[in-house]
Scaffold this active site. Structure first.
Site, PDB file in Angstrom:
ATOM      1  N   SER A 194       0.883  -1.494   0.092  1.00  0.00           N
ATOM      2  CA  SER A 194       0.126  -0.022  -0.028  1.00  0.00           C
ATOM      3  C   SER A 194       0.729   1.035  -0.015  1.00  0.00           C
ATOM      4  O   SER A 194       1.558   1.534  -0.826  1.00  0.00           O
ATOM      5  CB  SER A 194      -1.095   0.037   1.194  1.00  0.00           C
ATOM      6  OG  SER A 194      -1.914   0.985   1.083  1.00  0.00           O
ATOM      7  N   GLU A 326      -9.268  -5.238  -4.712  1.00  0.00           N
ATOM      8  CA  GLU A 326      -8.727  -4.219  -3.919  1.00  0.00           C
ATOM      9  C   GLU A 326      -9.641  -3.528  -2.937  1.00  0.00           C
ATOM     10  O   GLU A 326      -9.587  -3.451  -1.586  1.00  0.00           O
ATOM     11  CB  GLU A 326      -7.917  -3.266  -4.493  1.00  0.00           C
ATOM     12  CG  GLU A 326      -6.611  -3.969  -5.148  1.00  0.00           C
ATOM     13  CD  GLU A 326      -5.217  -3.832  -4.311  1.00  0.00           C
ATOM     14  OE1 GLU A 326      -5.334  -3.623  -3.012  1.00  0.00           O
ATOM     15  OE2 GLU A 326      -4.188  -4.400  -4.968  1.00  0.00           O
ATOM     16  N   HIS A 420      -7.691  -5.605  -0.583  1.00  0.00           N
ATOM     17  CA  HIS A 420      -6.607  -4.901  -0.435  1.00  0.00           C
ATOM     18  C   HIS A 420      -5.823  -5.323   0.994  1.00  0.00           C
ATOM     19  O   HIS A 420      -6.543  -5.620   2.070  1.00  0.00           O
ATOM     20  CB  HIS A 420      -6.953  -3.414  -0.115  1.00  0.00           C
ATOM     21  CG  HIS A 420      -5.571  -2.269  -0.157  1.00  0.00           C
ATOM     22  ND1 HIS A 420      -4.552  -2.312  -0.924  1.00  0.00           N
ATOM     23  CD2 HIS A 420      -5.254  -1.571   1.050  1.00  0.00           C
ATOM     24  CE1 HIS A 420      -3.782  -1.488  -0.668  1.00  0.00           C
ATOM     25  NE2 HIS A 420      -3.992  -0.985   0.768  1.00  0.00           N
TER      26      HIS A 420
END
Length: 501
Positions: A194, A326, A420
């Site tokens: 991330s 995600e 995610h």
């Protein structure tokens, strides 16, 4: 395991450190790599730490950068981001896991940079425990770096990109010291997820980071999530107003760290009203964070994709990838995916992107049975993560391999899916930390064999740059599906024809 613990000593350029060896893995935790960024050093580039003579205790995690946990419905994300600010001045520190034994030398080194939208997270979060890496012959390092106002706000009169400068300082420390922990300073792989992955994508092209790592693994990241200083000055002005200070170095130095954290929460909120679209009409963070690295300085002279096109970072082997779903992490627990109507889907996207209606229509908006929330989720899957990662891979002129995480978490009735961050506990082989009634991986024990195979892919790449599938290029577009265990030709993206950097 016996769980026996013995003291172990290693030397660093600042002085000796005393860690603990448990079942064949030596742990050195909370080692400072730079001076505390407080007092006169607040808002300055990282400075060398003072020398110490006696062994410094390194058997427990040190302080973290200041951050506040944001409320997140239904799921417990503390195993991924930590439990919040652990106070202490010496938070520019790192943690090392290495195989125990004086005969260990020349091992591959993997340095992890945590995520958290540049405003949260810590290198001590439970899913980032490096024990299994060390058990498999790798020296694993995790780091802390400055966040939010302290690290990613271009305040007039202070250096830009302080958080990235901290990462560079940590990598310089690794270069100078990791041999004392059994690692090979010439074989360093930096990996992250991330915001950590986005930062690594920036460091790949940064002239200040050149030569500090040989390989990079970018998990759910790319180089397009940067802003101009001009755009970021909107955040500077708003925060200065909230804090009641002048919008310069003196003003922000006069505000306490806690006051800054409280003001950050106001600015970060979706209701803040700040329009963060840049000169191209796009907010590259799509509302996920007001704090991003900036380009146009000595750290990131030009936007990363422009730098890649000129050959920057070609000497770095790259493993990059995204997860198949995600945005489910953001839109499933909040109910956005299931409940959002078409009009609100258009409104939300129009706040961050030009031509929102046309983009949504390319993904099915307006067709019978295609709800607004589902469409917006698919669009932002591609706009925020999946497509710009492909663009980064294609622009990178060095060796490049691409993966996709396709394992679907059964959490939240199976709706969370391949969201995610779901790959992080697989990469570190720390499945237990994210498993449970409110865990990211759900309550059913996730597949241990998949964690073993994913971690092996990461380790093999770090050891010599190898991967069990062909390189990614514009013609073959080979993407390795981690759960399926084979490569496939990449998906065609509806946004590809109109996406612009």
């Amino acid at each position: 395991m016996s769980n026996t613990s013995d003291a172990v000593i290693a030397n660093t350029s600042s002085g000796p450190v005393r860690g603990r060896a448990i079942d064949g893995v030596a742990r050195y935790l909370g080692i400072p790599y730079a001076a505390p960024p407080v007092g006169d050093l607040r808002f300055l580039a990282p400075q060398p730490h003072a020398i110490w003579d006696e062994p410094r205790e390194a058997s427990a995690f040190g302080p973290t950068a200041p951050y506040q946990l944001r409320d997140f419905p239904i799921l417990d994300l503390t195993p991924l981001v930590g439990t919040g600010w652990v106070k202490g001045d010496e938070y520019l520190n790192l943690n090392i896991w290495t195989p125990e034994g004086s005969d260990q030398a020349g091992l591959p080194v993997m340095v992890f940079i945590h995520g958290g939208a540049w405003v949260g997270g810590a290198g001590s979060a439970p899913t980032q425990d490096g024990t299994r890496f060390a058990q498999n012959g790798v020296v694993c390092v995790t780091i802390n770096y400055r966040l939010g106002i302290e690290g990613f706000l271009p305040i007039p009169g202070i250096p830009t990109n302080l958080g990235l400068r901290d990462m560079i300082a940590a990598l310089e420390w690794v270069r100078d010291n990791i041999a004392g922990f059994g690692g090979d300073p010439a074989n360093v792989t930096v990996f992250g997820e991330s915001a950590g992955a986005m930062s690594i994508a920036d460091l790949v092209v940064s002239p200040l980071a050149r030569g500090l790592f040989r390989r990079a693994i970018v998990q759910s990241g790319h180089g397009s999530m940067v802003r101009s200083v001009r755009t970021m000055r909107k955040v500077v002005q708003r925060l200065a107003k909230l804090l009641g200070v002048s919008a310069d170095a003196a003003g922000f130095r006069s505000a306490s760290v806690q006051a800054g954290l409280d003001a950050q929460d106001v600015v970060q909120a979706p209701t803040s009203g700040l329009d963060m679209r840049g000169e191209n009409g796009r907010d590259p963070a799509y509302g996920l964070s007001k704090f991003l690295p900036v380009h146009g300085d000595d750290v990131i002279p030009v936007p990363p994709l422009q730098a890649l096109a000129k050959g920057a970072g070609a000497e770095v082997d790259l493993l990059i990838g995204t997860n198949a779903e995600e945005m489910n992490l953001y839109f499933v627990p909040t109910g956005v995916k299931a409940k959002l109507g078409r009009l609100l889907a258009w409104f939300m996207l129009s706040r961050t992107e030009r031509g929102a209606l046309g983009i949504l229509q390319r993904y099915g908006l307006g067709r019978r049975g295609v709800p607004g929330g589902e469409t917006l989720t698919r669009v932002l899957n591609d706009l925020v993560f999946r497509w710009p990662a492909r663009a980064y891979a294609q622009a990178h002129q060095g060796r490049t391999h691409f993966y996709e995480m396709d394992w679907r978490s059964p959490a939240l009735g199976g709706e969370l899916g391949a969201c995610h961050a779901v790959e992080v506990p697989f990469v570190f082989n720390t499945l237990d930390a994210a498993t449970g009634p409110t865990g990211l991986l759900g309550q059913t024990p996730p597949p241990q064999a998949l964690a073993d195979s994913i971690q092996k892919v990461w380790i093999d790449f770090a050891r010599d740059g190898s991967a069990p599938w062909p390189e990614y290029d514009a013609r073959s577009r080979q993407v390795y599906q981690l759960a399926k265990g084979h490569a496939e030709t990449d998906t065609d993206f509806p946004i590809a024809a109109t996406w612009r950097e």
